[in-house]
Design an enzyme around this catalytic site. Structure first.
Site, PDB file in Angstrom:
ATOM      1  N   ARG A 260       0.835  -1.205   0.000  1.00 55.62           N
ATOM      2  CA  ARG A 260       0.000   0.000   0.000  1.00 55.62           C
ATOM      3  C   ARG A 260       0.865   1.249   0.000  1.00 55.62           C
ATOM      4  O   ARG A 260       1.847   1.336   0.714  1.00 55.62           O
ATOM      5  CB  ARG A 260      -0.919   0.017   1.233  1.00 55.62           C
ATOM      6  CG  ARG A 260      -1.888  -1.142   1.228  1.00 55.62           C
ATOM      7  CD  ARG A 260      -2.871  -1.084   2.377  1.00 55.62           C
ATOM      8  NE  ARG A 260      -3.703  -2.285   2.379  1.00 55.62           N
ATOM      9  CZ  ARG A 260      -4.662  -2.531   3.272  1.00 55.62           C
ATOM     10  NH1 ARG A 260      -4.913  -1.645   4.227  1.00 55.62           N
ATOM     11  NH2 ARG A 260      -5.366  -3.630   3.198  1.00 55.62           N
ATOM     12  N   ARG A 275       2.353   0.402  10.319  1.00 49.16           N
ATOM     13  CA  ARG A 275       1.816   0.739   8.999  1.00 49.16           C
ATOM     14  C   ARG A 275       2.961   0.842   8.007  1.00 49.16           C
ATOM     15  O   ARG A 275       3.590   1.876   7.875  1.00 49.16           O
ATOM     16  CB  ARG A 275       1.060   2.070   9.086  1.00 49.16           C
ATOM     17  CG  ARG A 275       0.278   2.453   7.836  1.00 49.16           C
ATOM     18  CD  ARG A 275      -0.327   3.842   7.957  1.00 49.16           C
ATOM     19  NE  ARG A 275      -1.373   3.918   8.983  1.00 49.16           N
ATOM     20  CZ  ARG A 275      -2.652   3.627   8.766  1.00 49.16           C
ATOM     21  NH1 ARG A 275      -3.047   3.277   7.565  1.00 49.16           N
ATOM     22  NH2 ARG A 275      -3.533   3.718   9.735  1.00 49.16           N
ATOM     23  N   GLU A 347      -6.195  -2.046  15.274  1.00 46.08           N
ATOM     24  CA  GLU A 347      -7.059  -2.777  14.356  1.00 46.08           C
ATOM     25  C   GLU A 347      -6.259  -3.881  13.673  1.00 46.08           C
ATOM     26  O   GLU A 347      -5.285  -3.619  12.986  1.00 46.08           O
ATOM     27  CB  GLU A 347      -7.618  -1.815  13.301  1.00 46.08           C
ATOM     28  CG  GLU A 347      -8.492  -2.516  12.296  1.00 46.08           C
ATOM     29  CD  GLU A 347      -8.812  -1.627  11.088  1.00 46.08           C
ATOM     30  OE1 GLU A 347      -8.866  -0.397  11.247  1.00 46.08           O
ATOM     31  OE2 GLU A 347      -8.998  -2.194  10.000  1.00 46.08           O
ATOM     32  N   SER A 350     -10.652  -6.400   9.778  1.00 49.93           N
ATOM     33  CA  SER A 350     -11.810  -5.643   9.361  1.00 49.93           C
ATOM     34  C   SER A 350     -12.671  -6.648   8.617  1.00 49.93           C
ATOM     35  O   SER A 350     -12.231  -7.241   7.654  1.00 49.93           O
ATOM     36  CB  SER A 350     -11.352  -4.516   8.447  1.00 49.93           C
ATOM     37  OG  SER A 350     -12.432  -3.695   8.141  1.00 49.93           O
ATOM     38  N   ARG A 389       0.784  -6.214  12.991  1.00 52.69           N
ATOM     39  CA  ARG A 389       0.122  -5.719  14.200  1.00 52.69           C
ATOM     40  C   ARG A 389      -0.107  -6.846  15.211  1.00 52.69           C
ATOM     41  O   ARG A 389      -0.049  -6.614  16.421  1.00 52.69           O
ATOM     42  CB  ARG A 389      -1.207  -5.043  13.846  1.00 52.69           C
ATOM     43  CG  ARG A 389      -0.960  -3.800  13.018  1.00 52.69           C
ATOM     44  CD  ARG A 389      -2.224  -3.061  12.725  1.00 52.69           C
ATOM     45  NE  ARG A 389      -1.916  -1.850  11.952  1.00 52.69           N
ATOM     46  CZ  ARG A 389      -2.821  -0.989  11.531  1.00 52.69           C
ATOM     47  NH1 ARG A 389      -4.105  -1.192  11.806  1.00 52.69           N
ATOM     48  NH2 ARG A 389      -2.475   0.073  10.846  1.00 52.69           N
TER      49      ARG A 389
END
Length: 422
Positions: A260, A275, A347, A350, A389
């Site tokens: 990303r 991230r 998080e 999702s 994470r």
RNA sequence: GGAGGGAUGGCAGAGUGGACGAUUGCGGCGGUCUUGAAAACCGUUGUGGGCCGAAGGUCCCACCGGGGGUUCGAAUCCCUCUCCCUCCGCCA
């Protein structure tokens, strides 16, 4: 993509639903273009029917002279058809473009809210560990144990890259292998190893395009797009197919690297491995019938929670409100795990029910029984879980006063029996 | 990277300018026969869009890998893209 007929028949309901998403959509334009398209089609199809008829007539005349005036006339008709076809093509292109910019509609059970502050924490499971020392964040633990190397990652690839080393790399690999085995053996998923680079069309189908173009890496030379999630190839696995009802639900789980650009979050979460531009993820994905998709949604959430439960790390489940739903989900849960070093709920999953939104884009259908007309499937996706994470959570929750990290019980068989990273 | 061959319905496989939405076979579904089944025989068997409609419609249009072109008319001819196969070269 929404059902155009539905927009045509219930424009006010659609408009009202979209308003709750805090997103705008070109509904008026769609209604006008749809109207225009149908009227053009009426016109051109009459001409086409006539040409078909007369052309057959000309064929029967076998080159006799009386065919000539008919040919002349049909040449004219051909011109008109060509011109109208061009208009139809234009209108359809604009209509399609507008449709691709309409978000999915929220399920009735989704709470209405403006932004993430109105998300609802549904439940919290697991006891937060009481530390009798100051727990360190992973960006301190990692370098000290020599299992994360930030400097050399940045040297090679720049900001947001890092190197996992030794038992750090091993721990991530153990997590991936264990998660895959868990979902395959305990939760009934079929493992998939998909391409990490895909064609542009795949991103339209799963809804990353046109909205999130800026977040996807693209190789201009070969026109490959690097996936930002395994959801992209998994959604496209059955693109264009008509599935038999008795194979549903199809449950897939895939490990992939994810890439990303993170242009939207420049400057956010730059510290540590929260991230990165490249990260690993285990992703669950289902193709279901419309009537069972909401039951399957709950199952995926539970499957994701199982990962946290078995790792012995506290987690909570958050229901997204309309304002935080995003473009493709009809209903979405986040699973967050506690990280005592970072001092936040991170998080790690999702989980979304996309209903028929992707199925319409990708023409993914099923047939209830022989002879029945095909219907769109529902698609669902959920991380199970995102790796860096989860790695953070393991490191920070299992750290000891001396800076070492105890390996969670379930991972030890995957760590060659190593019980402590020191 | 070079040379050649190919893509047609669930599958196999005909069709090289007009009566082809498409021969035929297999498979599927329905039926006849049979106590039942098989065999045999008969029938049936794609998708999307438009129009009218309450259900529905002996209505129209499109679809032979995708896009474009030639023609009164294209599965068929031409261009282009994608994919598959064979051979040669290179390679983890």
């Amino acid at each position: 993509m929404l059902d155009l007929k539905w927009i045509r028949e219930k424009p006010e309901q659609v408009r009202a639903a979209i308003a709750t998403l805090q997103i705008t959509a070109p509904i008026d334009e769609i209604l006008a273009l749809d109207e225009q398209r149908r009227s053009l089609l009426c016109e051109v199809e009459v001409l086409r029917a006539r040409r078909n008829k007369v052309s057959k007539e000309i064929g029967r005349l076998r080159g006799a002279p009386e065919a000539e005036p008919l040919k002349d006339e049909m040449r004219q008709v051909g011109q008109q058809i060509k011109a109208l076809d061009q208009q139809v093509k234009d209108v359809e292109a604009r209509l399609h473009d507008a449709m691709m910019n309409v978000p999915n509609l929220p399920h009735e059970s989704v709470p209405v809210g403006v932004d993430e502050s109105e998300n609802v924490v549904l439940r919290t499971e697991g006891e937060l560990r009481l530390f009798d020392f100051e727990p360190l964040p992973h960006w301190d633990l990692g370098p000290t144990l020599d299992i994360i190397d930030f400097e050399r990652g940045v040297k090679m690839s720049g900001t947001r890259f890092y190197v996992l080393k030794g038992l750090g790399a091993r721990l991530q690999r153990a997590l991936i292998a264990w998660m895959l085995d868990l979902h395959v053996q305990q939760h009934g998923y079929t493992e998939i190893y998909p391409p990490f680079m895909v064609r542009e069309e795949c991103l339209w189908v799963d809804g990353k395009l046109p909205k999130f173009r800026g977040n996807v890496y693209h190789d201009a030379e070969e026109d490959f797009w690097w996936i930002g999630t395994a959801e992209t190839p998994l959604t496209n696995l059955h693109r264009g197919e008509i599935l038999a009802a008795d194979v549903l639900p199809l449950s897939y789980v895939a490990y992939t690297a994810c890439f990303r650009r993170e242009k939207m979050s420049a400057g956010r979460d730059v510290r540590g491995i929260k991230r990165g531009h490249q990260f690993d993820k285990v992703e669950m994905f289902k193709f279901t019938t419309p009537e069972s998709s909401y039951d399957e949604l709950e199952k995926i959430v539970d499957n994701a929670e199982d990962v946290a439960r078995l790792l012995g790390i506290p987690h909570r489940v958050v229901l997204m409100c309309t304002g935080d739903l995003g473009f493709v989900a009809a209903k979405k849960y986040d699973v967050e795990i506690w990280t005592p070093g970072c001092q936040e709920w991170l998080e790690v999953s999702s989980v979304s029910n996309v209903e028929a939104f992707q199925a319409r884009r990708g023409n993914i259908r099923f047939r209830r029984e022989r002879g029945a007309r095909p219907e769109y499937v529902h698609t669902l996706n959920g991380s199970g879980l995102a790796l860096p994470r989860t790695l953070i959570a393991v490191m920070e929750n299992y750290q000891q006063p001396d800076g070492s990290i105890v390996v969670p019980e379930v991972l030890r068989p995957y760590m060659g029996g190593v019980g402590v990273i020191r």
